[in-house]
Enzyme design. Sequence first.
Site, short mmCIF file in Angstrom:
data_model
loop_
_atom_site.label_atom_id
_atom_site.label_comp_id
_atom_site.label_asym_id
_atom_site.label_seq_id
_atom_site.Cartn_x
_atom_site.Cartn_y
_atom_site.Cartn_z
CG HIS A 1 18.02 -35.18 -15.08
ND1 HIS A 1 17.53 -36.45 -15.27
CD2 HIS A 1 19.33 -35.24 -15.42
CE1 HIS A 1 18.50 -37.25 -15.69
NE2 HIS A 1 19.61 -36.54 -15.79
CG PHE A 2 14.37 -28.76 -16.75
CD1 PHE A 2 15.68 -28.66 -16.30
CD2 PHE A 2 14.00 -28.01 -17.87
CE1 PHE A 2 16.60 -27.83 -16.94
CE2 PHE A 2 14.92 -27.17 -18.52
CZ PHE A 2 16.23 -27.08 -18.05
NE ARG A 3 16.11 -33.52 -10.46
CZ ARG A 3 16.89 -34.55 -10.70
NH1 ARG A 3 16.45 -35.60 -11.39
NH2 ARG A 3 18.13 -34.57 -10.27
CG ASN B 1 15.59 -39.19 -14.19
OD1 ASN B 1 15.45 -38.24 -14.97
ND2 ASN B 1 16.60 -39.26 -13.35
CG ASP C 1 23.64 -35.76 -16.08
OD1 ASP C 1 22.39 -35.74 -15.98
OD2 ASP C 1 24.35 -36.63 -15.55
O1 DOR Z 1 24.05 -38.13 -11.26
C1 DOR Z 1 23.02 -38.34 -11.87
N1 DOR Z 1 21.88 -37.71 -11.56
N2 DOR Z 1 23.03 -39.21 -12.88
C2 DOR Z 1 21.90 -39.64 -13.45
O2 DOR Z 1 21.95 -40.49 -14.30
C3 DOR Z 1 20.59 -39.12 -13.02
C4 DOR Z 1 20.75 -37.79 -12.41
C5 DOR Z 1 19.52 -37.34 -11.68
O3 DOR Z 1 18.44 -37.39 -12.28
O4 DOR Z 1 19.62 -36.92 -10.54
#
Ligand code: DOR
Length: 442
Positions: A63-65, A95, A305
């Site tokens: 997840h690079f936001r 996300n 993750d």
């Molecule tokens: O712990 C988590 N953080 N699980 C996820 O599914 C999403 C991730 C996040 O984007 O922070």
Amino acid sequence: MDGTFDLIVSGGTVMLPGGSAVTDVGVRGGKVAAIGALRSGAAEVLDASGLHVLPGVIDTQVHFREPGLEHKEDLATGSMAAVLGGVTAVFEMPNTKPPTCTPEALADKLVRAEGRMWCDHAFFIGASPGNAGDLGAWERLPGCAGIKVFMGSSTGSLLVESDNDLARVLASGFRRVAVHCEDEARLRERHRLVDGGADPASHPEWRDAETALAATRRLLRLAQAARRRVHVLHVTTAEEMDLLREHRDLATVEVTPQHLTLAAPECYRRLGTRAQMNPPIRDERHRRALWQALADGVVDCLGSDHAPHTLEEKSRPYPATPSGMPGVQTLLPVMLDHVAAGRLTLERLVDLTSAGPARLYAIAGKGRIAAGHDADFTLVDLKAERDITRDWLASRCGWSPFEGMRVRGWPVATVVRGAVVMRDGALIGSPGGRPIRFQEGL
Ligand code: DOR
């Protein structure tokens, strides 16, 4: 002819598809052009003597936001962390803010990545009840890693909760669908356990093993009905592994280094909410089951993750804290330490971080060191002993759950399509990451 190579990686122990060999690898035009004893004379020689040359590590869950949450991370800082940790390609999650739920949002990420990302990349499109019917067309777009489903809500707003909506997602398209398996109804029902404040060690009680198992069971039933291949992300329970063993024809399996390395309750005592992630870190019984599944070949790949949040956000009182921990930079050092401890072989690690991702997502031209493949290499020193320290970390969030850990085995150079982008902990050149390509028709 030797002189025509752009780069020769010389004298390393090269992890080839058929086994390891002390040899040279010649690169031309960003691809592997020759494997064997090569005389020098290339434009550039990277001396790998005493080192192991791995096919580039592919992290299929980060997840690079960017866009929208750049105070935690962005595509530049996240990909710097990746190559400093020996990662040559990443699959980035949808996300963000706004979520990557349309072709326009995907195109926006690809534009943002150009000239700013250090590693190769592909972006997931997030499924939602509203876009289910369109996913079949969109999953084929260049630079798209495929479709990601959140069955339980986590960071962000993406959610596909009902069987009906999940069946519609699975009916649209044919590429493998990546799924976060936690059952939303059960999460809602059990939230009372932590309502109004609780110890972070309650996280795996609220989001318990049954929450994960119930979702995985539902997913497998619906995937079977839809005849759709699925990939179960970050599997955390012994019971899911028992189930997944019986569905090898349908589902592939990811585990994370943190679920293999940390265990409750100790991690919550030591790290508090920094150990909080979804699905949660569980107890020793589950951790042992993950290692058994890895040894038995049930696990197909590792994903970090990488889910950065700031320390300020992480210091709120639980459960107001966001879930997730960074990990793209520490994936390889932590796993090399497990290799040094004899918990898996280097060959198995390569299968999990290169060949596995390429196989399950049908990546074109990556995943092994072979003529014609992209010249993506991760050079590691298996004997180096190093501490994971905060000053080494490039993620904007600025911390790691593994800080203070002494590891044996360290990435010392990263090569992306023939360009040496990291050497001895320093970035080299400029960010030249490109979109990952996928095989046609798969
Ligand atoms: O712990 C988590 N953080 N699980 C996820 O599914 C999403 C991730 C996040 O984007 O922070």
